[in-house]
Scaffold this motif. Structure first.
Motif, PDB file in Angstrom:
ATOM      1  N   SER A  58      24.630   4.535  10.156  1.00 28.98           N
ATOM      2  CA  SER A  58      25.965   5.073  10.225  1.00 28.98           C
ATOM      3  C   SER A  58      27.392   4.996  11.034  1.00 28.98           C
ATOM      4  O   SER A  58      28.649   5.307  11.370  1.00 28.98           O
ATOM      5  CB  SER A  58      25.564   6.413  11.178  1.00 28.98           C
ATOM      6  OG  SER A  58      25.404   5.653  12.689  1.00 28.98           O
ATOM      7  N   GLY A  59      27.707   3.918  11.401  1.00 22.05           N
ATOM      8  CA  GLY A  59      28.843   3.162  11.903  1.00 22.05           C
ATOM      9  C   GLY A  59      28.311   2.283  13.567  1.00 22.05           C
ATOM     10  O   GLY A  59      28.762   2.506  14.145  1.00 22.05           O
ATOM     11  N   ALA A  60      27.398   3.656  13.959  1.00 14.92           N
ATOM     12  CA  ALA A  60      26.997   3.595  15.612  1.00 14.92           C
ATOM     13  C   ALA A  60      26.156   2.079  15.607  1.00 14.92           C
ATOM     14  O   ALA A  60      25.735   1.434  14.784  1.00 14.92           O
ATOM     15  CB  ALA A  60      25.633   4.552  15.848  1.00 14.92           C
ATOM     16  N   ARG A  61      26.572   1.116  16.809  1.00 14.92           N
ATOM     17  CA  ARG A  61      25.853  -0.057  17.135  1.00 14.92           C
ATOM     18  C   ARG A  61      24.843   0.219  18.462  1.00 14.92           C
ATOM     19  O   ARG A  61      24.170   1.419  19.189  1.00 14.92           O
ATOM     20  CB  ARG A  61      26.697  -0.794  17.821  1.00 14.92           C
ATOM     21  CG  ARG A  61      27.719  -1.214  16.932  1.00 14.92           C
ATOM     22  CD  ARG A  61      28.719  -2.421  17.288  1.00 14.92           C
ATOM     23  NE  ARG A  61      29.646  -2.051  16.486  1.00 14.92           N
ATOM     24  CZ  ARG A  61      29.389  -3.651  15.700  1.00 14.92           C
ATOM     25  NH1 ARG A  61      28.881  -4.377  16.369  1.00 14.92           N
ATOM     26  NH2 ARG A  61      30.029  -4.328  14.446  1.00 14.92           N
ATOM     27  N   LEU A  62      23.363  -0.381  17.854  1.00 13.25           N
ATOM     28  CA  LEU A  62      22.482  -0.119  19.075  1.00 13.25           C
ATOM     29  C   LEU A  62      22.146  -1.255  19.759  1.00 13.25           C
ATOM     30  O   LEU A  62      22.075  -2.317  19.474  1.00 13.25           O
ATOM     31  CB  LEU A  62      20.876   0.340  18.238  1.00 13.25           C
ATOM     32  CG  LEU A  62      20.663   1.882  17.629  1.00 13.25           C
ATOM     33  CD1 LEU A  62      19.563   1.075  16.658  1.00 13.25           C
ATOM     34  CD2 LEU A  62      20.356   2.877  17.910  1.00 13.25           C
ATOM     35  N   MET A  63      22.212  -0.552  21.554  1.00 15.57           N
ATOM     36  CA  MET A  63      21.609  -1.769  21.828  1.00 15.57           C
ATOM     37  C   MET A  63      20.131  -2.608  22.465  1.00 15.57           C
ATOM     38  O   MET A  63      19.836  -1.710  23.179  1.00 15.57           O
ATOM     39  CB  MET A  63      22.359  -1.750  23.468  1.00 15.57           C
ATOM     40  CG  MET A  63      22.440  -2.821  24.329  1.00 15.57           C
ATOM     41  SD  MET A  63      23.404  -4.378  24.221  1.00 15.57           S
ATOM     42  CE  MET A  63      25.213  -3.635  24.039  1.00 15.57           C
ATOM     43  N   PRO A  64      20.393  -3.516  21.915  1.00 10.43           N
ATOM     44  CA  PRO A  64      18.216  -3.664  22.310  1.00 10.43           C
ATOM     45  C   PRO A  64      17.938  -4.194  23.631  1.00 10.43           C
ATOM     46  O   PRO A  64      18.967  -4.642  24.053  1.00 10.43           O
ATOM     47  CB  PRO A  64      17.916  -4.912  20.621  1.00 10.43           C
ATOM     48  CG  PRO A  64      19.707  -5.600  20.999  1.00 10.43           C
ATOM     49  CD  PRO A  64      20.543  -4.845  21.519  1.00 10.43           C
ATOM     50  N   ASP A  65      16.845  -4.228  24.011  1.00  9.67           N
ATOM     51  CA  ASP A  65      16.653  -4.385  25.269  1.00  9.67           C
ATOM     52  C   ASP A  65      16.288  -6.234  25.011  1.00  9.67           C
ATOM     53  O   ASP A  65      16.257  -6.865  26.143  1.00  9.67           O
ATOM     54  CB  ASP A  65      15.291  -4.035  26.011  1.00  9.67           C
ATOM     55  CG  ASP A  65      15.401  -2.421  26.024  1.00  9.67           C
ATOM     56  OD1 ASP A  65      15.720  -2.480  26.377  1.00  9.67           O
ATOM     57  OD2 ASP A  65      15.339  -1.678  25.097  1.00  9.67           O
ATOM     58  N   MET A  66      16.166  -6.801  23.448  1.00  6.65           N
ATOM     59  CA  MET A  66      15.850  -8.136  23.757  1.00  6.65           C
ATOM     60  C   MET A  66      15.370  -8.362  22.286  1.00  6.65           C
ATOM     61  O   MET A  66      15.086  -7.739  21.589  1.00  6.65           O
ATOM     62  CB  MET A  66      14.291  -8.579  24.505  1.00  6.65           C
ATOM     63  CG  MET A  66      13.157  -7.893  23.810  1.00  6.65           C
ATOM     64  SD  MET A  66      11.494  -8.190  24.917  1.00  6.65           S
ATOM     65  CE  MET A  66      12.061  -7.015  26.502  1.00  6.65           C
ATOM     66  N   ALA A  67      15.376  -9.626  21.863  1.00 11.24           N
ATOM     67  CA  ALA A  67      15.582 -10.011  20.986  1.00 11.24           C
ATOM     68  C   ALA A  67      13.848 -10.916  20.343  1.00 11.24           C
ATOM     69  O   ALA A  67      13.334 -10.658  21.546  1.00 11.24           O
ATOM     70  CB  ALA A  67      16.253 -11.611  20.658  1.00 11.24           C
ATOM     71  N   ILE A  68      13.034 -10.684  19.488  1.00 15.40           N
ATOM     72  CA  ILE A  68      12.363 -11.164  18.540  1.00 15.40           C
ATOM     73  C   ILE A  68      11.811 -12.020  19.743  1.00 15.40           C
ATOM     74  O   ILE A  68      10.698 -11.878  19.887  1.00 15.40           O
ATOM     75  CB  ILE A  68      11.955 -10.683  17.225  1.00 15.40           C
ATOM     76  CG1 ILE A  68      11.549  -8.980  16.860  1.00 15.40           C
ATOM     77  CG2 ILE A  68      10.763 -12.008  16.858  1.00 15.40           C
ATOM     78  CD1 ILE A  68      11.556  -9.290  15.498  1.00 15.40           C
TER      79      ILE A  68
END
Length: 330
Positions: A58-68
């Motif tokens: 959608s163009g929104a950006r999600l901020m992850p808590d961490m990488a795998i």
């Protein structure tokens, strides 16, 4: 389970994820935490391939808590979100991480085409799984051992859950919350999020109401909504013509022109659809369901149900999953 009886919910969002799924998980589980002090309390974390803002479709950006690669915690509930691309095989590191998380999780599942990631990890073999209709053929071709349910909005199979994506994500989450906290909390959440109804997983992805809302003229749309809002009311041609502010003859002609159905056929579909909802969401007897859905009696309901669905009311009810018992609060 975390200390304090919290439930750690880990969402894996693939590259080009669809934002709706992860956002729905955060919103509904956070809201559930505000409606009850009972355990489990949900603690939600977002994990992605890299620890950087994740662009979504959608163009929104999600901020992850961490990488795998940095995720050492064990999820109690693992959710794989949907993405744009299901044709490319996932990174082997992602597949191994998913397998490891599922081994220690109480339950795990997917939103929409996130099911392809679970399939790549060998986690769908012999399991019933829901996916959006547009991805069903590809999922069957890629993972023939999976038992793909093409039309269900969501499915539970022991520890595995899955849904078609989109708005069905909320239906699935309400079912999981009901399992943890009881029906009243789930219904309060449905009301808070202004959901039309709390749908069971067996409902079709294309609802009867949606599939028949093909009218383009406002008077006919108004009549369609009136029929669904008043299944036990006066739905004679004369009464409906009055709602549309037309003569009965003109109303019947325009209604059929706009919907492809006679008014009586549309009414029967609506009543059968409501009867299905009552069977899914209550323990009412066939006689009670017939009355509440506006039929003249249980025999009339039985005949209409078979005409519209090809099966009996008892056969349909037998296919429904058992309703979750209320948790013991003592």
């Amino acid at each position: 389970m975390r200390k304090g009886a919290d439930m750690l919910v880990v969402i894996y969002a693939p590259p080009d994820a669809r934002a709706m799924g992860p956002v729905a998980v955060f919103e509904l589980l956070a809201a559930a935490n505000t409606l009850t002090t009972a355990n489990p309390r949900y603690e939600v974390r977002l994990v992605t391939d890299r620890a950087e803002p994740l662009p979504t479709t959608s163009g929104a950006r999600l901020m992850p808590d961490m990488a795998i690669g940095d995720c050492t915690m064990q999820a109690d509930m693992l959710i794989v979100a949907a993405g744009r691309d299901q044709a490319t095989a996932p990174d082997p590191a992602v597949v191994e991480w998913l397998r490891g998380q599922v081994r220690g999780a109480q339950r795990y599942g997917s939103i929409g085409n996130g099911a392809f990631y679970l399939g790549a990890a060998g986690l769908l073999d012999g399991k019933r799984v829901a996916v959006h209709q547009e991805h069903a053929d590809a999922l069957v071709a890629r993972f023939p051992a999976a038992l793909v349910e093409r039309d269900s909005i969501y499915v539970r199979d022991d520890g595995l859950f899955s849904c078609a994506g989109g708005m069905a994500t909320a239906d699935l989450l309400l079912a999981l919350i009901e399992e943890d906290h009881g029906r009243e909390v789930a219904l309060r959440l449905a009301r808070r999020f202004v959901m039309f109804m709390k749908r069971s997983g067996g409902q079709a992805q294309v609802s009867n109401l949606l599939s028949t809302q093909t009218a383009t003229r406002d008077p006919i749309q108004r009549v369609q909504q009136h029929i669904y809002d008043n299944p036990t009311g006066d739905l004679s041609v004369a009464a409906l013509a009055a709602v549309a502010a037309m003569s009965p003859r003109n109303f019947t002609r325009v209604f059929r022109q706009q919907t492809g159905l006679r008014p009586t056929d549309f009414i029967e579909r609506g009543r059968v659809n409501f009867a299905k909802h009552l069977m899914e969401e209550s323990a009412y007897s066939p006689q009670q369901i017939a009355r509440l859905a506006g039929f003249s009696g249980s025999e009339a309901a039985r005949r209409a149900f078979r005409r519209q669905t090809g099966e009996t009311m008892n056969d349909y009810r037998a296919t429904l999953p058992p309703r979750a018992p209320e948790p013991n609060r003592g």
